[in-house]
Design a protein around this motif. Sequence first.
Motif, PDB file in Angstrom:
ATOM      1  N   GLN A  82       0.727  -1.318   0.061  1.00 48.47           N
ATOM      2  CA  GLN A  82      -0.002   0.036  -0.017  1.00 48.47           C
ATOM      3  C   GLN A  82       0.924   1.351  -0.176  1.00 48.47           C
ATOM      4  OE1 GLN A  82      -3.461  -0.100  -0.107  1.00 48.47           O
ATOM      5  NE2 GLN A  82      -3.123  -2.220  -0.570  1.00 48.47           N
ATOM      6  N   LEU A  83       0.256   2.449  -0.232  1.00 47.14           N
ATOM      7  CA  LEU A  83       0.966   3.823  -0.464  1.00 47.14           C
ATOM      8  C   LEU A  83       1.839   4.023   1.039  1.00 47.14           C
ATOM      9  CD1 LEU A  83       1.699   6.174  -2.137  1.00 47.14           C
ATOM     10  CD2 LEU A  83      -0.079   7.133  -1.357  1.00 47.14           C
ATOM     11  N   ILE A  84       2.944   4.394   0.906  1.00 47.66           N
ATOM     12  CA  ILE A  84       3.583   5.011   2.061  1.00 47.66           C
ATOM     13  C   ILE A  84       4.516   5.779   1.663  1.00 47.66           C
ATOM     14  CG2 ILE A  84       5.611   3.329   1.939  1.00 47.66           C
ATOM     15  CD1 ILE A  84       5.416   2.884   5.096  1.00 47.66           C
ATOM     16  N   SER A  85       4.899   6.864   2.689  1.00 52.20           N
ATOM     17  CA  SER A  85       5.893   8.055   2.090  1.00 52.20           C
ATOM     18  C   SER A  85       6.856   8.052   3.430  1.00 52.20           C
ATOM     19  CB  SER A  85       5.109   9.225   2.024  1.00 52.20           C
ATOM     20  OG  SER A  85       4.330   9.687   3.175  1.00 52.20           O
ATOM     21  N   CYS A  86       7.833   8.763   3.211  1.00 51.99           N
ATOM     22  CA  CYS A  86       8.872   9.132   4.285  1.00 51.99           C
ATOM     23  C   CYS A  86       9.745  10.387   4.009  1.00 51.99           C
ATOM     24  CB  CYS A  86       9.577   7.928   4.547  1.00 51.99           C
ATOM     25  SG  CYS A  86      11.015   7.310   3.601  1.00 51.99           S
ATOM     26  N   LYS A  87      10.308  11.211   4.870  1.00 52.07           N
ATOM     27  CA  LYS A  87      11.102  12.115   4.498  1.00 52.07           C
ATOM     28  C   LYS A  87      12.353  11.634   3.856  1.00 52.07           C
ATOM     29  CE  LYS A  87       8.790  15.567   7.418  1.00 52.07           C
ATOM     30  NZ  LYS A  87       9.158  16.637   8.561  1.00 52.07           N
ATOM     31  N   VAL A  88      13.003  12.254   3.197  1.00 52.04           N
ATOM     32  CA  VAL A  88      14.409  12.157   2.774  1.00 52.04           C
ATOM     33  C   VAL A  88      15.299  12.384   4.104  1.00 52.04           C
ATOM     34  CG1 VAL A  88      16.442  12.773   1.199  1.00 52.04           C
ATOM     35  CG2 VAL A  88      13.873  12.965   0.332  1.00 52.04           C
ATOM     36  N   PRO A  89      16.208  11.122   4.494  1.00 56.64           N
ATOM     37  CA  PRO A  89      16.973  11.487   5.638  1.00 56.64           C
ATOM     38  C   PRO A  89      18.005  12.928   5.352  1.00 56.64           C
ATOM     39  CG  PRO A  89      16.713   9.246   4.732  1.00 56.64           C
ATOM     40  CD  PRO A  89      15.989   9.977   3.851  1.00 56.64           C
ATOM     41  N   ALA A  90      18.341  13.149   6.312  1.00 58.27           N
ATOM     42  CA  ALA A  90      19.327  14.465   6.467  1.00 58.27           C
ATOM     43  C   ALA A  90      20.781  13.874   6.277  1.00 58.27           C
ATOM     44  CB  ALA A  90      19.281  15.086   7.798  1.00 58.27           C
TER      45      ALA A  90
END
Length: 324
Positions: free
Chosen positions: A316-324
């Motif tokens: 299913q659709l999932i998202s995350c921030k680009v790691p610093a």
Amino acid sequence: MTLSTDIQLSCIVNSCRPQLLEEEKKCSTVLEYLLKFQKICSSIPSDEQKEEEEYLSLLNKSHFKCLLSHLEAIGWSKVTNVSSNFSTITFETRDEKERSHILMVNVKAGYPQEEPVVKADLPVELEFSWSPVEGLSCILTAWQELLASLQAFWDVLDELDEAVLVLDPPSPARRHTTRRILLRNHVSVQLTVSLVHPHSLPQCHLLGTSRLVDPLNIRLTEKYEEWDPERSIVRNLEAILGVSVVRSKTGGQAEEWSAECAVCYCLHIEESLPDLTCDHCSQAFHVQCLYEWLCGLTNSRQSMNVIFGECPYCTQLISCKVPA
């Protein structure tokens, strides 16, 4: 010329190698060189001689004599280690529950007028009023008084560590005031225990997918006044949240529970836990692991500093921030 020596002589040779090489060029016979070799090497003091000279040098310093008298007043039984130049002194004591505590004191050359630097595994900074007359005794007294005041705090955390499955810190130390414990699969709570009132309601931060965490936050908001200082943290949490806290591995049930990242199958990566959860399947991921997974998909897309794609577990659709 090549000579075979033992370790001690080898160290002496290395320290005067340039001089030996120069003599080797000047000498016309082996015997002449060996005599020069013996003379040069014998002039280099051994490690034992250096230590004796350093000790005699210390004896001639007034601050060292003062330091020795202060240590004798404290008692050598409390000293576990002293560096060769007496710059670092380690003390050990045991509290009411036979817990071992270590204190390291770095003594400056200006002792006792110059205040030493201390290091100890404590949740707060060790504060003391330095007195050149009392010397190290004032540090030891302040240290033991602080240890006595933290007994109830450590009792609560020790009981918690023995009873439940602690996710973080991986190796709890005396300085740690927080514990992250597992409530159910991919749902945990971060507890911050009060130093002054360790039996009171700790700060609670529930972690996990909102579908599972929101009902628990509601119960905590509605029932926090039911916290009973006479009960343990575990019993209070179970009564207020309406869940059975996952017990420690020694209980034999930890294998049924999962808290690891669904990509790398590890719990800790560079001291970080799998804090990002899928809203659909509730699986947890390290941000770095999920980001690398999504980057490998041909159908993932990135908008600003957020990447979108399919969950590695349920697609299913999932998202995350680009790691610093």
